[in-house]
Design an enzyme around this catalytic site. Structure first.
Site, PDB file in Angstrom:
ATOM      1  N   THR A  80       0.343  16.704 -31.544  1.00 24.59           N
ATOM      2  CA  THR A  80       1.672  16.552 -32.139  1.00 24.59           C
ATOM      3  C   THR A  80       1.748  17.315 -33.460  1.00 24.59           C
ATOM      4  OG1 THR A  80       1.935  14.377 -31.126  1.00 24.59           O
ATOM      5  CG2 THR A  80       3.299  14.840 -33.041  1.00 24.59           C
ATOM      6  N   CYS A  81       0.726  17.185 -34.285  1.00 27.64           N
ATOM      7  CA  CYS A  81       0.739  17.778 -35.623  1.00 27.64           C
ATOM      8  C   CYS A  81       1.064  19.260 -35.589  1.00 27.64           C
ATOM      9  CB  CYS A  81      -0.616  17.533 -36.293  1.00 27.64           C
ATOM     10  SG  CYS A  81      -0.872  18.498 -37.776  1.00 27.64           S
ATOM     11  N   ILE A 223       9.243   8.660 -43.667  1.00 26.39           N
ATOM     12  CA  ILE A 223       8.920  10.047 -44.045  1.00 26.39           C
ATOM     13  C   ILE A 223       9.488  11.053 -43.043  1.00 26.39           C
ATOM     14  CG2 ILE A 223       7.008  11.678 -44.322  1.00 26.39           C
ATOM     15  CD1 ILE A 223       5.448   9.429 -45.701  1.00 26.39           C
ATOM     16  N   HIS A 486      -3.318  25.575 -68.537  1.00 25.09           N
ATOM     17  CA  HIS A 486      -1.968  25.600 -69.079  1.00 25.09           C
ATOM     18  C   HIS A 486      -1.353  26.971 -68.810  1.00 25.09           C
ATOM     19  CE1 HIS A 486       1.388  24.979 -71.802  1.00 25.09           C
ATOM     20  NE2 HIS A 486       1.141  26.175 -72.303  1.00 25.09           N
TER      21      HIS A 486
END
EC number: 1.8.1.4
Lengths: 507, 126
Positions: A80-81, A223, A486
């Site tokens: 299915t995935c 979901i 950063h």
């Protein structure tokens, strides 16, 4: 006669050579080979199902030196995935997001675009290209790891033997010293509405609609429903989500995060009817009519739509598997009953993935696949069911791992909370994508991380850091004292950790 | 002077933070693993069905359900020898094939067969 048997081997050989009148032929083996009635050799492992659980188990078994066969009936590996789940939906989610962004979010970025048009056929083709590339990749990995792949439908003849109705016609059977059931799950149908995958659809149909529906109703605000609802809403459908519970995202999602997700999705145009049940449906007319009522009753209403997506959950798939022939049982929800080592009642038959206990998630199935092979090969495996992340790939994404606030409250577990909004994160600012926050829950005494909940850009990637921290029992200070590059979105994660054990710098 | 330095170092280390996360080293399989069936961690009931797994509590109970060319019986162990009857084979049954009439016995092996079996047929080629 006995004496003749005792002649030394060399003497026999020389006498045989001189006296024999047997003709010397190029291939005499067939004349001497004994025929056997059995159809194939016994394998170390036979796996029924080539989905995420099955194919990962097959590859791992191949790596561990087991003789392994994997039976899959779809004709393509990945289950299915890969075929009708995670992968195609992510393709549509990503491309529909780009389309939506180009339509609505370019002016503030100094980009002027001309006439933007949707080519749904092209979008579907892009999806299929991704899917076929990945499924063929698994076939390659099978060959690389010596996995035998049988395309067909497997069913138990008995505890050790599996009959396979081959896709190309005919039948064969395979025997295995060990057997793994990894047959996955299917969408749960809604009583009274017949799925035709055209107008009344499951997630499978929602991945290949031929045109954008004018009105789409999604039954179930979990979901899958929210992801597919997002896709079609971005492409132009008027989407209404009907959910029985009072929050979206299912019970695992932190209530605070769920509320924010609902607010942001509503801003994108998705309508919500929470605490609402669907009483009945009628698909006989030009539009589909749904009778809905509040969960407690007393507020009946009729909704209509061109397409109804049934996303009320998934159920284990074992039909036609012949479990009864192997003496195996399922529980009241159709899950194959297993023990902590994935063994069924017959200890050489194990079961992993959606078809048994635990959350129906591809990454959980993968973990189980590796652990099950390790149990077979080494007698020891590891899956931490307390640390399995969940991700909702809407925009912004929602991701979480560990316990949420309502669960901690219900269990009377003391906790402290630290949050950091993406509106205070430099990278999110530069991306003009500042919706959402990172929320951390930690033990007030030891500072150990108990759960992490993120709504925001890149939440699905960021949750990996929280999962690692949780798996190894890190404190929020451990996270906060780890240098983060950063400017990155991950700094929001670090700052949330700082906010949990002390104070955030930038908020 | 050295005492002061040592004291200073000790004070500095005392203030150091100890991370909660630990290096657990190379993973090793525990030497003793209990393989008796336990409920799966994600099991909703937290228990196993009563008849789950091959949970024979004794060898005797295992023998009750064991199969080898048909069900295994415990009769020999449980009965005194005097009650097991004579050891001769019943009429019409034989312990060995060679006790049967000649036509049921194995055919003698020829040298060629012996050679072919011993060499896996290799000497037949070339």
């Amino acid at each position: 006669m006995l004496a003749s048997r005792l002649i030394p081997r060399t003497a026999v050989r020389s006498s045989f050579r001189s006296k024999t009148s047997l003709p010397t032929v190029v291939s005499p083996v067939s004349r001497w080979r004994r025929g056997y009635a059995s159809q194939s050799e016994e394998k170390d492992l036979v796996i029924i199902g080539g989905g995420v659980a099955g194919y990962v188990a097959a590859i791992k078994a191949g790596q561990e030196g087991l003789k392994v066969t994997c039976i899959e009936k779809r004709g393509a590996l990945g289950g299915t995935c890969l075929n009708v789940g995670c992968i195609p939906s992510k393709s549509l989610l990503n491309n529909s997001h780009l389309y939506h962004q180009i339509l609505h979010d370019t002016k503030g970025r100094g980009i002027e675009v001309g006439d933007v048009k949707l080519n749904l056929e092209g979008m579907m083709k892009a999806k299929e290209t991704s899917v076929s590339g990945l499924t063929k990749g698994i076939e390659f990995l099978f060959k690389k790891n010596g996995v035998e792949y049988i395309k067909g439908t497997g069913s138990f003849i008995n505890e050790h033997e599996i009959k396979v109705a081959l896709n190309e016609g005919g039948e064969t059977s395979v025997k295995g010293k060990n057997i793994i059931i990894a047959t996955g799950s299917e969408a749960t149908p809604f009583p009274g509405l017949e799925i035709d995958e055209k107008r009344v659809i499951t997630s499978t149909g929602a991945l290949s609609l031929e045109k954008v529906p004018e009105k789409l109703i999604v039954i179930g605000g979990g979901i899958i429903g929210l992801e597919m609802g997002s896709v079609w809403s971005r492409l132009g459908a008027k989407v209404t989500v009907v959910e029985f519970l009072n929050q979206i995202g299912g019970p695992g999602m932190d209530t605070e995060i769920s509320k924010q997700a609902q607010k942001l999705l509503k801003k994108q145009g998705v309508e919500f009817k929470l605490g609402t049940k669907v009483v009945s449906g009628d698909a006989s007319g030009e539009t589909i009519k749904l009778e809905v009522d509040s969960a407690k009753g007393g507020k009946p209403e009729t909704l209509d739509a061109d397409v109804v997506l049934v996303a009320i959950g998934r159920r284990p798939y074992t039909s036609g598997l012949g479990l009864e022939n192997a003496g195996l049982e399922v529980d009241e929800r159709g899950r194959v009953v297993i023990d902590s080592e994935y063994r069924t009642k017959a200890s050489h038959i194990r079961c992993i993935g959606d078809v048994t206990f635990g959350p129906m998630l591809a990454h959980k199935a993968e973990e189980e696949a590796v652990a099950a092979i390790e149990y077979i090969k080494k007698g020891y495996g590891h899956v931490n069911y307390g640390v399995i992340p969940s991700v909702m790939y809407t925009h912004p994404e929602v991701a979480w791992v560990g316990q949420n606030e309502q669960e901690l409250k219900a269990q009377n577990i003391p906790y402290k909370v630290g949050t950091f909004p993406f509106s205070a994160n430099s990278r999110a600012k530069t991306n003009l994508d500042t919706d959402g926050l990172v929320k951390m829950l930690a033990d007030p005494e030891t500072d150990r991380l108990l759960g992490c909940h993120i709504i925001g850009p890149n939440a699905g990637e960021m949750i990996a850091e929280a999962t690692l921290a949780l798996e190894y029992g890190a404190s929020t200070e451990d996270i906060a004292r780890t240098c983060h590059a950063h400017p990155t979105l991950a700094e929001a994660f670090k700052e949330a950790a700082m906010a949990t054990y002390s104070k955030a710098i930038h908020f | 002077m050295f005492a002061t330095r040592a004291l200073r170092q000790a004070t500095a280390h005392a203030a150091e933070r100890t991370p909660l996360i630990r290096f657990i080293g190379k993973r090793e399989i525990p030497s003793h693993i209990d393989h008796t069936p336990q409920p799966h961690p994600a099991s909703p009931t937290g228990s196993l069905p009563a008849n789950f797994g091959n949970t024979h509590t004794s060898f005797s109970s295992y023998r009750d359900s064991a199969q080898q060319h048909g069900p295994l019986r415990k009769s020999i162990g449980s009965l005194p020898a005097s009650r097991l009857g004579p050891v001769e084979a019943p009429k019409g049954q034989y312990f060995d094939r060679n006790e049967l009439p000649a036509r049921f016995r194995r055919m003698p092996l020829s040298l060629a067969e012996i050679e072919a079996i011993e060499t896996g047929g290799a000497t037949l080629v070339g």
